[in-house]
Design an enzyme around this catalytic site. Structure first.
Site, PDB file in Angstrom:
ATOM      1  N   CYS A  58      28.890  28.216  -2.752  1.00 31.29           N
ATOM      2  CA  CYS A  58      29.853  28.926  -3.605  1.00 31.29           C
ATOM      3  C   CYS A  58      30.090  28.197  -4.938  1.00 31.29           C
ATOM      4  O   CYS A  58      30.387  27.010  -4.958  1.00 31.29           O
ATOM      5  CB  CYS A  58      31.166  29.046  -2.828  1.00 31.29           C
ATOM      6  SG  CYS A  58      32.578  29.521  -3.832  1.00 31.29           S
ATOM      7  N   TYR A 190      29.320  38.536 -10.440  1.00 33.93           N
ATOM      8  CA  TYR A 190      29.721  39.325  -9.264  1.00 33.93           C
ATOM      9  C   TYR A 190      30.028  40.770  -9.660  1.00 33.93           C
ATOM     10  O   TYR A 190      29.758  41.696  -8.897  1.00 33.93           O
ATOM     11  CB  TYR A 190      30.946  38.695  -8.593  1.00 33.93           C
ATOM     12  CG  TYR A 190      30.626  37.392  -7.892  1.00 33.93           C
ATOM     13  CD1 TYR A 190      30.083  37.384  -6.613  1.00 33.93           C
ATOM     14  CD2 TYR A 190      30.842  36.169  -8.509  1.00 33.93           C
ATOM     15  CE1 TYR A 190      29.775  36.201  -5.961  1.00 33.93           C
ATOM     16  CE2 TYR A 190      30.541  34.978  -7.879  1.00 33.93           C
ATOM     17  CZ  TYR A 190      30.010  34.998  -6.609  1.00 33.93           C
ATOM     18  OH  TYR A 190      29.703  33.826  -5.974  1.00 33.93           O
TER      19      TYR A 190
HETATM   20  N1  LIG Z   1      39.710  32.394  -6.841  1.00 32.04           N
HETATM   21  C1  LIG Z   1      38.997  31.689  -5.885  1.00 32.04           C
HETATM   22  C2  LIG Z   1      37.748  32.456  -5.498  1.00 32.04           C
HETATM   23  C3  LIG Z   1      36.936  31.738  -4.486  1.00 32.04           C
HETATM   24  C4  LIG Z   1      35.919  32.677  -3.872  1.00 32.04           C
HETATM   25  O1  LIG Z   1      35.844  33.880  -4.203  1.00 32.04           O
HETATM   26  N2  LIG Z   1      35.092  32.149  -2.965  1.00 32.04           N
HETATM   27  C5  LIG Z   1      34.153  33.011  -2.293  1.00 32.04           C
HETATM   28  C6  LIG Z   1      32.799  32.328  -2.118  1.00 32.04           C
HETATM   29  S1  LIG Z   1      31.910  32.183  -3.606  1.00 32.04           S
HETATM   30  C7  LIG Z   1      34.648  33.305  -0.895  1.00 32.04           C
HETATM   31  O2  LIG Z   1      35.022  32.411  -0.168  1.00 32.04           O
HETATM   32  N3  LIG Z   1      34.642  34.599  -0.532  1.00 32.04           N
HETATM   33  C8  LIG Z   1      35.032  35.055   0.770  1.00 32.04           C
HETATM   34  C9  LIG Z   1      35.484  36.488   0.743  1.00 32.04           C
HETATM   35  O3  LIG Z   1      35.414  37.110  -0.324  1.00 32.04           O
HETATM   36  O4  LIG Z   1      35.939  36.967   1.766  1.00 32.04           O
HETATM   37  C10 LIG Z   1      38.686  30.326  -6.465  1.00 32.04           C
HETATM   38  O5  LIG Z   1      38.288  30.247  -7.629  1.00 32.04           O
HETATM   39  O6  LIG Z   1      38.856  29.345  -5.747  1.00 32.04           O
END
Ligand SMILES: N[C@@H](CCC(=O)N[C@@H](CS)C(=O)NCC(=O)O)C(=O)O
Length: 314
Positions: A58, A190
Site C-alpha cells: 500500500c 485509484y
Molecule cells: N486515508 C488512508 C487511506 C489508506 C488506504 O486506503 N489504505 C488501503 C490500502 S492502499 C486499504 O487499506 N484499503 C482497505 C479497504 O479499502 O478496505 C491513509 O492515507 O492512511
C-alpha cells in the site's frame, strides 16, 4: 465493500449514502490522536510504546514505513507486516509470505480484529497503516499523512533529529504540494483504476496525467519538489510514483505514458529510491500481488484504457 459496521465484520456489503455519511463521521472523530514529544496529548513519544501495522503493497502504509526507516525509528517503533493478499473475505490478513509477519503485539489473524479491539462498535473500512499504542491498547491514528508528520516531528529525542522533512520555512509550500499530490496523484490513480464508468475513467486519467505533466515541468531544474531538500511532499509522491509502471500503468489502466517516459519524474523517483534505506522499503512482490490478485470485482474490466499511445505511422 469490506468493512466493519457497528463492530461486525462484513466481507461484502453494498455501499449507501447513509453508510458513507456514517463512515465520514467516524473518520473525523475516532483514531485521530497525536503523539507528542511533551506528552500534552496524552500520547507521549517514547520508545517501545507504539506499533505500526502496515502492508508493503500500500502506498499510504509505505509513507509510514519510509519515515520510520529514514528517521531511524526502527528500534523505537515496532512493526507488523500484513500479507499482500487482500482478496480473501477477511480483508487484510496476517499470513505466511516473504517479509510478512504475524501480529506479535495482539495475536490477531486479521487486521479487522485490531480495529474491533480498539473500538468494539467501529464502523468503517479497515485500512493500513495503523499506529497502535501498546500502553493504552488502542489505535492512536490511521491516517498516513498524520502518522508521517508525527514520526517526523515528535520522536527527535529517539530518532535522527538532524533531518526534518517538514521544515518551518517550507511548510506553506509543502502543504500546497501535499494537497495537489494527494488529490491528483496518490488518490488519482485509484480514481482512474476504480472508475465505474468510461466517462469517469476518461476524466480521471486526464486529470492524473495533467498533474504528472505539471510535476514533470516543475522538476526540470531541481532535484526535489521544493528545491534541494527532500521533504514530506517528496515522500508522499515517491510512494505512488515507485508503483506507477509496475501496477498503476497496467492494473489500474493509467497507461497514457509510463513513468519511465518522463525524464524528470523518472530520474527523480530513481534518485529517491537510491537514498540510503529507501530501496529496502520497496517490495515489488507485495505490490504486484496486491494489485493484480486482489481487486477482482472492483476494477471494471470493460473500461477501455486510454493508452498506450502507439503511433504505427512513425
Ligand atoms: N486515508 C488512508 C487511506 C489508506 C488506504 O486506503 N489504505 C488501503 C490500502 S492502499 C486499504 O487499506 N484499503 C482497505 C479497504 O479499502 O478496505 C491513509 O492515507 O492512511
Amino acid at each position: 465493500m469490506k468493512l466493519l459496521i457497528n463492530g461486525i465484520w462484513h466481507s461484502s456489503h453494498p455501499d449507501s449514502a447513509q453508510l458513507q455519511t456514517e463512515r465520514n463521521r467516524v473518520r473525523t472523530q475516532f483514531f485521530r490522536n497525536w503523539i507528542t514529544a511533551d506528552a500534552s496529548s496524552g500520547y507521549k513519544a517514547e520508545p517501545d510504546r507504539y506499533h505500526l501495522y502496515v502492508s508493503y503493497a500500500c502506498p499510504y502504509a509505505h509513507r509510514a514505513i519510509l519515515i520510520r526507516k529514514l528517521k531511524k525509528l526502527e528500534n523505537i517503533i515496532s512493526m507488523s507486516v500484513l500479507s499482500p493478499d487482500w482478496g480473501s473475505p477477511q480483508g487484510w490478513t496476517f499470513a505466511s509470505w516473504t517479509d510478512a509477519t504475524t501480529d506479535d503485539v495482539n495475536g490477531h489473524d486479521y487486521l479487522y480484529q485490531v480495529y474491533q479491539q480498539a473500538k468494539p462498535d467501529f464502523t468503517g473500512k479497515v485500512t493500513v497503516p495503523v499506529l497502535w499504542d501498546k500502553q493504552k491498547g488502542t489505535i492512536v491514528n490511521y491516517e498516513s499523512a498524520e502518522i508521517l508528520r508525527m514520526l517526523n516531528c515528535e520522536f527527535n529525542t529517539f530518532g535522527d533529529a538532524t533531518i526534518d522533512f517538514y521544515p518551518k520555512d517550507l511548510r506553506e509550500e509543502i502543504d500546497q504540494l501535499n494537497d495537489f499530490i494527494g488529490d491528483r496523484i496518490s488518490d488519482g490513480v485509484y480514481h482512474a483504476g476504480f472508475a465505474s464508468s468510461q466517462e469517469a475513467y476518461d476524466s480521471a486519467v486526464e486529470r492524473l496525467f495533467n498533474a504528472l505533466n505539471t510535476l514533470e515541468q516543475s522538476l526540470e531544474h531541481k532535484p526535489y519538489l521544493t528545491g534541494d531538500r527532500l521533504t514530506e511532499a517528496d515522500l508522499r509522491l515517491f510512494t505512488t510514483l515507485v508503483r506507477f509502471d509496475a501496477v498503476y500503468y497496467t492494473a489500474l489502466h493509467c497507461n497514457l505514458q509510463r513513468l519511465a517516459d518522463y525524464p524528470n519524474l523518472w530520474n527523480y523517483t530513481r534518485r529517491i529510491y537510491h537514498l540510503p534505506g529507501v530501496a529496502e522499503t520497496v517490495k515489488f512482490d507485495h505490490i504486484k500481488r496486491h494489485y493484480f490478485d486482489t481487486y477482482e470485482g472492483i476494477i471494471n474490466r470493460r473500461i477501455i484504457p486510454k493508452g498506450p499511445q502507439i503511433d504505427f505511422e512513425l
